[in-house]
Write a protein that holds these residues in place. Sequence first.
Motif, PDB file in Angstrom:
ATOM      1  N   MET A   1      84.103 -22.604 -25.862  1.00  0.00           N
ATOM      2  CA  MET A   1      83.640 -23.961 -26.151  1.00  0.00           C
ATOM      3  C   MET A   1      82.430 -24.370 -25.314  1.00  0.00           C
ATOM      4  N   LYS A   2      81.564 -25.156 -25.944  1.00  0.00           N
ATOM      5  CA  LYS A   2      80.614 -25.990 -25.216  1.00  0.00           C
ATOM      6  C   LYS A   2      81.192 -27.392 -25.284  1.00  0.00           C
ATOM      7  N   TRP A   3      81.427 -28.002 -24.131  1.00  0.00           N
ATOM      8  CA  TRP A   3      82.092 -29.291 -24.167  1.00  0.00           C
ATOM      9  C   TRP A   3      81.551 -30.242 -23.111  1.00  0.00           C
ATOM     10  N   ASP A   4      81.675 -31.531 -23.410  1.00  0.00           N
ATOM     11  CA  ASP A   4      81.228 -32.579 -22.496  1.00  0.00           C
ATOM     12  C   ASP A   4      82.239 -33.710 -22.499  1.00  0.00           C
ATOM     13  N   LEU A   5      82.355 -34.351 -21.352  1.00  0.00           N
ATOM     14  CA  LEU A   5      83.254 -35.492 -21.186  1.00  0.00           C
ATOM     15  C   LEU A   5      82.426 -36.699 -20.757  1.00  0.00           C
ATOM     16  N   PHE A   6      82.573 -37.823 -21.476  1.00  0.00           N
ATOM     17  CA  PHE A   6      81.766 -39.004 -21.192  1.00  0.00           C
ATOM     18  C   PHE A   6      82.659 -40.210 -20.902  1.00  0.00           C
ATOM     19  N   ASN A   7      82.393 -40.856 -19.790  1.00  0.00           N
ATOM     20  CA  ASN A   7      83.065 -42.109 -19.445  1.00  0.00           C
ATOM     21  C   ASN A   7      82.299 -43.249 -20.102  1.00  0.00           C
ATOM     22  N   GLN A   8      82.928 -43.944 -21.036  1.00  0.00           N
ATOM     23  CA  GLN A   8      82.241 -44.974 -21.808  1.00  0.00           C
ATOM     24  C   GLN A   8      81.820 -46.179 -20.976  1.00  0.00           C
ATOM     25  N   SER A   9      82.387 -46.314 -19.787  1.00  0.00           N
ATOM     26  CA  SER A   9      82.000 -47.448 -18.927  1.00  0.00           C
ATOM     27  C   SER A   9      80.661 -47.194 -18.229  1.00  0.00           C
ATOM     28  N   LYS A  10      80.206 -45.951 -18.247  1.00  0.00           N
ATOM     29  CA  LYS A  10      78.927 -45.608 -17.629  1.00  0.00           C
ATOM     30  C   LYS A  10      77.841 -45.591 -18.702  1.00  0.00           C
ATOM     31  N   LYS A  11      76.982 -46.593 -18.678  1.00  0.00           N
ATOM     32  CA  LYS A  11      75.959 -46.722 -19.699  1.00  0.00           C
ATOM     33  C   LYS A  11      74.769 -45.802 -19.420  1.00  0.00           C
ATOM     34  N   LEU A  12      74.293 -45.145 -20.464  1.00  0.00           N
ATOM     35  CA  LEU A  12      73.116 -44.298 -20.330  1.00  0.00           C
ATOM     36  C   LEU A  12      71.875 -45.161 -20.138  1.00  0.00           C
ATOM     37  N   LYS A  13      70.942 -44.638 -19.364  1.00  0.00           N
ATOM     38  CA  LYS A  13      69.681 -45.343 -19.125  1.00  0.00           C
ATOM     39  C   LYS A  13      68.626 -44.796 -20.085  1.00  0.00           C
ATOM     40  N   VAL A  14      68.091 -45.686 -20.918  1.00  0.00           N
ATOM     41  CA  VAL A  14      67.164 -45.305 -21.982  1.00  0.00           C
ATOM     42  C   VAL A  14      65.785 -45.897 -21.718  1.00  0.00           C
ATOM     43  N   ALA A  15      64.777 -45.047 -21.668  1.00  0.00           N
ATOM     44  CA  ALA A  15      63.394 -45.501 -21.544  1.00  0.00           C
ATOM     45  C   ALA A  15      62.780 -45.606 -22.928  1.00  0.00           C
ATOM     46  N   ILE A  16      62.071 -46.699 -23.184  1.00  0.00           N
ATOM     47  CA  ILE A  16      61.399 -46.887 -24.465  1.00  0.00           C
ATOM     48  C   ILE A  16      59.916 -46.584 -24.309  1.00  0.00           C
ATOM     49  N   LEU A  17      59.415 -45.682 -25.160  1.00  0.00           N
ATOM     50  CA  LEU A  17      57.993 -45.376 -25.212  1.00  0.00           C
ATOM     51  C   LEU A  17      57.427 -46.008 -26.477  1.00  0.00           C
ATOM     52  N   VAL A  18      56.315 -46.725 -26.349  1.00  0.00           N
ATOM     53  CA  VAL A  18      55.755 -47.437 -27.489  1.00  0.00           C
ATOM     54  C   VAL A  18      54.240 -47.489 -27.357  1.00  0.00           C
ATOM     55  N   SER A  19      53.557 -47.556 -28.493  1.00  0.00           N
ATOM     56  CA  SER A  19      52.094 -47.708 -28.479  1.00  0.00           C
ATOM     57  C   SER A  19      51.757 -49.147 -28.881  1.00  0.00           C
ATOM     58  N   LYS A  20      51.036 -49.354 -29.974  1.00  0.00           N
ATOM     59  CA  LYS A  20      50.666 -50.709 -30.382  1.00  0.00           C
ATOM     60  C   LYS A  20      51.708 -51.342 -31.303  1.00  0.00           C
TER      61      LYS A  20
ATOM     62  N   LYS B   1      57.196 -39.154 -13.452  1.00  0.00           N
ATOM     63  CA  LYS B   1      57.533 -39.780 -12.160  1.00  0.00           C
ATOM     64  C   LYS B   1      58.263 -41.097 -12.376  1.00  0.00           C
ATOM     65  N   ILE B   2      57.816 -41.879 -13.354  1.00  0.00           N
ATOM     66  CA  ILE B   2      58.466 -43.149 -13.673  1.00  0.00           C
ATOM     67  C   ILE B   2      59.890 -42.902 -14.171  1.00  0.00           C
ATOM     68  N   LEU B   3      60.056 -41.923 -15.025  1.00  0.00           N
ATOM     69  CA  LEU B   3      61.375 -41.607 -15.580  1.00  0.00           C
ATOM     70  C   LEU B   3      62.341 -41.169 -14.486  1.00  0.00           C
ATOM     71  N   GLU B   4      61.833 -40.403 -13.535  1.00  0.00           N
ATOM     72  CA  GLU B   4      62.673 -39.972 -12.410  1.00  0.00           C
ATOM     73  C   GLU B   4      63.022 -41.149 -11.515  1.00  0.00           C
TER      74      GLU B   4
ATOM     75  N   ASP C   1      68.128 -41.229 -18.613  1.00  0.00           N
ATOM     76  CA  ASP C   1      68.935 -40.202 -19.271  1.00  0.00           C
ATOM     77  C   ASP C   1      68.328 -39.741 -20.586  1.00  0.00           C
ATOM     78  N   ILE C   2      67.689 -40.665 -21.306  1.00  0.00           N
ATOM     79  CA  ILE C   2      67.175 -40.351 -22.639  1.00  0.00           C
ATOM     80  C   ILE C   2      65.943 -41.202 -22.928  1.00  0.00           C
ATOM     81  N   LEU C   3      65.027 -40.660 -23.714  1.00  0.00           N
ATOM     82  CA  LEU C   3      63.814 -41.375 -24.103  1.00  0.00           C
ATOM     83  C   LEU C   3      63.875 -41.708 -25.591  1.00  0.00           C
ATOM     84  N   VAL C   4      63.322 -42.859 -25.941  1.00  0.00           N
ATOM     85  CA  VAL C   4      63.198 -43.243 -27.348  1.00  0.00           C
ATOM     86  C   VAL C   4      61.738 -43.562 -27.633  1.00  0.00           C
TER      87      VAL C   4
END
Length: 281
Positions: A75-94, A154-157, A162-165
């Motif tokens: 198996m490839k498996w992952d366990l996620f605690n739903q109380s821990k929210k992922l940090k999402v960076a938003i990338l946008v142009s105009k 550097k900003i993301l670090e 955790d994830i970019l949009v």
Amino acid sequence: MNTYVLKISCPDSKGIIAEVSQALSLSGANIIDLNQYSAGDIDMFFLKAIFSVVDDFDEAAFTDSFSPIANKFSMKWDLFNQSKKLKVAILVSKTNHCLWELLLKHQDGELNCEFPVIISNHLINEPIAKQFGIPFYHLDMSEGKEKAEKRKQKILEEYKIDILVMARYMQILSSDFTKAWNNRIINIHHGFLPAFMGAKPYHQAWYKGVKIIGATAHFATQDLDQGPIIAQDVLHITDKCSITEFVQQGKDIERKTLYTGLKLYLEHSVFVYENRTFIIN
């Protein structure tokens, strides 16, 4: 009580559900929901289990007890605690209709994540970031793509992202960057992939005389607009529509599809196998 999500992918085999269910039960878990799918074409099995546990649930102990089962079935498996929210960076142009959609959905509690930072290669959307109290960073592309990408990393670090949009971020990412963020960059393409890749997909669609237009949320990879597809939607149009009307009407599909794609990811419903996804809700 805490809620967790267990994700599993492995070669299909008999007895997987029984052993996973037993392992969860022995750990004191109460299974709230369990969905699985056997993809016969590739002989693969996918499972998503949502379960609740007491507050002192020991993740390390569960990992130790579950590992023999995972090894048994490869198996490839992952366990996620739903109380821990992922940090999402938003990338946008105009263009900002997708940016507004994500921020408003988050404000209404429909996206279980944090938006710690907004990054853009233009200043036009800085007021929106200020309105929502989110730090805004401008990348000066005149300094060169390599330098701008290093600053972005550097900003993301700094914000421990955790994830970019890419909410209509009209910049091509480097191969090194996409590899470093493999399957953690969600892009919205204003076309129904795999048709009409690249620039001006609405123009491409209009000149082909299509009867539907669409949008695609997918993982960004080093191959432009060819990453695993997460969500898609379409809109029927008529031959009387102009290219401008394609663009205007397509905005509704784009914002909806990007929101759906991100929500599925945050709910841990996206399983990636090679260059495609399986959505297990």
